[in-house]
Design an enzyme around this catalytic site. Structure first.
Site, PDB file in Angstrom:
ATOM      1  N   ASP A 100       0.838  -1.213   0.000  1.00  0.00           N
ATOM      2  CA  ASP A 100       0.000   0.000   0.000  1.00  0.00           C
ATOM      3  C   ASP A 100       0.870   1.259   0.000  1.00  0.00           C
ATOM      4  O   ASP A 100       0.407   2.334  -0.352  1.00  0.00           O
ATOM      5  CB  ASP A 100      -0.925   0.003   1.219  1.00  0.00           C
ATOM      6  CG  ASP A 100      -0.172  -0.104   2.545  1.00  0.00           C
ATOM      7  OD1 ASP A 100       0.818  -0.856   2.607  1.00  0.00           O
ATOM      8  OD2 ASP A 100      -0.567   0.563   3.525  1.00  0.00           O
ATOM      9  N   TYR A 123      11.312   3.136   0.482  1.00  0.00           N
ATOM     10  CA  TYR A 123      10.683   1.809   0.467  1.00  0.00           C
ATOM     11  C   TYR A 123       9.600   1.747  -0.623  1.00  0.00           C
ATOM     12  O   TYR A 123       9.637   0.868  -1.502  1.00  0.00           O
ATOM     13  CB  TYR A 123      10.087   1.481   1.842  1.00  0.00           C
ATOM     14  CG  TYR A 123       9.207   0.246   1.837  1.00  0.00           C
ATOM     15  CD1 TYR A 123       9.741  -1.001   1.511  1.00  0.00           C
ATOM     16  CD2 TYR A 123       7.845   0.322   2.134  1.00  0.00           C
ATOM     17  CE1 TYR A 123       8.937  -2.136   1.489  1.00  0.00           C
ATOM     18  CE2 TYR A 123       7.039  -0.805   2.122  1.00  0.00           C
ATOM     19  CZ  TYR A 123       7.587  -2.041   1.790  1.00  0.00           C
ATOM     20  OH  TYR A 123       6.783  -3.147   1.763  1.00  0.00           O
TER      21      TYR A 123
END
Ligand SMILES: NC(=O)c1ccc[n+]([C@@H]2O[C@H](COP(=O)([O-])OP(=O)(O)OC[C@H]3O[C@@H](n4cnc5c(N)ncnc54)[C@H](OP(=O)(O)O)[C@@H]3O)[C@@H](O)[C@H]2O)c1
Length: 289
Positions: A100, A123
């Protein structure tokens, strides 16, 4: 179906291995046998002759990704490209797990698979790069599964346990706790996710592309924490704190709820997050509470 699974010691990988049925022949070499960052070593996948390669490995310590960005891109993007290349060569399907955190959190409605990603940290950027690497290298064979807030029996070793084990440790130390109420998420149980992944790869109409797979519904980490203590009847006072998307010095999306639109169209649905949490907590022994 012959599956080569990467990440068997992880939360999701461990549950995929556990939930494979008789029709899944799962080969799961450990990292010492198959390190996905060792490109030459990856050629050994060919000799396994898999129908499907499932990659659950990741470099996903958010803070470390910022400083060790080369290592983050190596695992989350370059290794994913290399795996996709091998799958292309041998005609295997390639399933890789994303996050997500490819989204920036500007929406207030669940993100669908076709929404534009806007990651906020290294990330998320490295995982999004991995998605592109898979889908451009093996476009006909790659399935990218985005998920959120995983918790499973093994806990994530690279994160020092999962969210629930950390809240149980908090409850042993104190009867009052501050918890962020700013991020809206879909915490997802790896027992449920692993079954959905196996269903998806077995589905005759599951085409290549991006799929969202999360437990149904949404909550804040504050609400999730309260639910953990309520279900276990632990008397801990939880104070909601608005961190405005900043936690451990990292920017996080304020809203990263995912809509499982494509999987749902194939009849694949995960239970509501609270039901999944109750089920998971019922499996934890009292020694860990
Ligand atoms: N955890 C979450 O909240 C979350 C949320 C959204 C998306 N995701 C994504 O979901 C996936 C699974 O997450 P998880 O929580 O199950 O991860 P995890 O528990 O940390 O497990 C990661 C697994 O990958 C293996 N691994 C790491 N680097 C490797 C390498 N170079 N070669 C081979 N194996 C390697 C680890 O092996 P070792 O035991 O040897 O370290 C471990 O088995 C990841 O792609 C992650 O980005 C996770």
């Amino acid at each position: 179906m012959k599956i080569l699974l990467i990440g068997k010691t992880g939360q999701l990988g461990g549950d995929i291995l556990k939930n494979g049925s008789a029709e899944h022949e799962i080969l799961a070499p450990g990292r010492s046998q198959l390190d996905i960052c060792d490109s030459e070593n990856l050629e050994q996948i060919i000799s396994y002759k898999p129908d499907v390669v499932i990659n659950t490995a990741a470099f996903h310590n958010l803070a470390l990704c910022e400083t060790e960005y080369q290592a983050a891109f190596r695992v989350n993007c370059i290794a994913v490209r290399d795996l996709a290349q091998i799958c292309n060569k041998i005609g295997a399907r390639f399933v890789t797990i994303s996050t997500d955190y490819v989204f920036g959190g500007e929406k207030r409605m669940p993100y669908t698979e076709s929404d534009r990603p806007t990651p906020l940290q290294v990330y998320g950027i490295s995982k999004l790069a991995g998605e592109f690497a898979a889908l451009s290298t093996a476009p006909q064979q790659s399935i990218v599964i985005r998920t959120c807030g995983l918790y499973g029996k093994s806990g994530s070793a690279s994160k020092g346990g999962n969210f629930i084990s950390k809240r149980l440790a908090d409850a042993r130390r104190s009867d009052v706790l501050d918890m962020g109420c700013d991020q809206r998420v879909c915490p997802t149980s790896t027992p449920d996710l692993s079954k959905a992944v196996l269903q998806l790869i077995a589905h005759p109409q599951a085409e290549a592309g991006i799929y969202h797979l999360v437990n149904n519904g949404e909550c804040t980490w504050y609400e999730f924490t309260k639910a953990i203590y309520e279900i276990l009847s632990l008397k801990v006072k939880v104070n909601p704190v608005d961190r405005q998307g900043l936690s451990d010095g990292m920017r996080r999306p304020l809203y990263s709820v995912l809509a499982n639109t494509k999987a749902k169209a194939l009849g694949i649905e995960l239970p509501p997050w609270r039901d999944a949490l109750e089920k998971y907590l019922s499996t934890i022994s009292s020694a860990h509470i």
